[in-house]
Write a protein that holds these residues in place. Structure first.
Motif: not given
Length: 130
Positions: A33-47
């Motif tokens: 589980f990795a989270v990246t936050v840019t502006a108002e978007t949160v991206t979660v990479v699941l593996r």
């Protein structure tokens, strides 16, 4: 960038006497589980594999997302090799973190993720993209 890494474990093959019925297959792929936050978007990479054994891990990771106050939430799920209905439900239940009318996006879902979301009816609570 914020990263919540998954657990890691080593797999050591084990030999058993001839005729033994015990399998020496490697354990299931541990969740990531990795989270990246840019502006108002949160991206979660699941593996990896998300099942009853990793449900607590996933719930703990998802519980941290409200701190980011996302206006858009994207789950990259191409690297998910297994997911059960409970884990899929946890992921789509993040829709309450978003503004009204905005659904979480499941980007590039693996075949199993797409199948579980569609078969369970949970795809109505998210956007399948890619």
């Amino acid at each position: 960038m914020i990263i919540f890494p998954g657990l890691r474990a080593a797999w050591v093959p084990v030999s058993f006497a001839a005729g033994s019925r015990v399998s020496n297959q490697p354990p299931a792929e541990l969740p990531g589980f990795a989270v990246t936050v840019t502006a108002e978007t949160v991206t979660v990479v699941l593996r990896g594999e998300f099942d009853v054994t990793s449900e607590g891990f996933l719930a703990d990771c998802l519980a941290r997302l409200p701190l980011e106050r996302p206006r858009r939430l994207v789950f990259a799920a191409a690297l998910v090799t297994f997911i059960d209905c409970a884990s899929a439900r946890l992921i789509v239940s993040t829709d309450h973190l978003l503004p009204p009318g905005v659904k979480p996006v499941i980007a590039c879902p693996s075949a199993i993720v797409r199948r579980v979301l569609q078969a369970s009816g949970l795809s109505a609570r998210c956007v399948l993209s890619g």
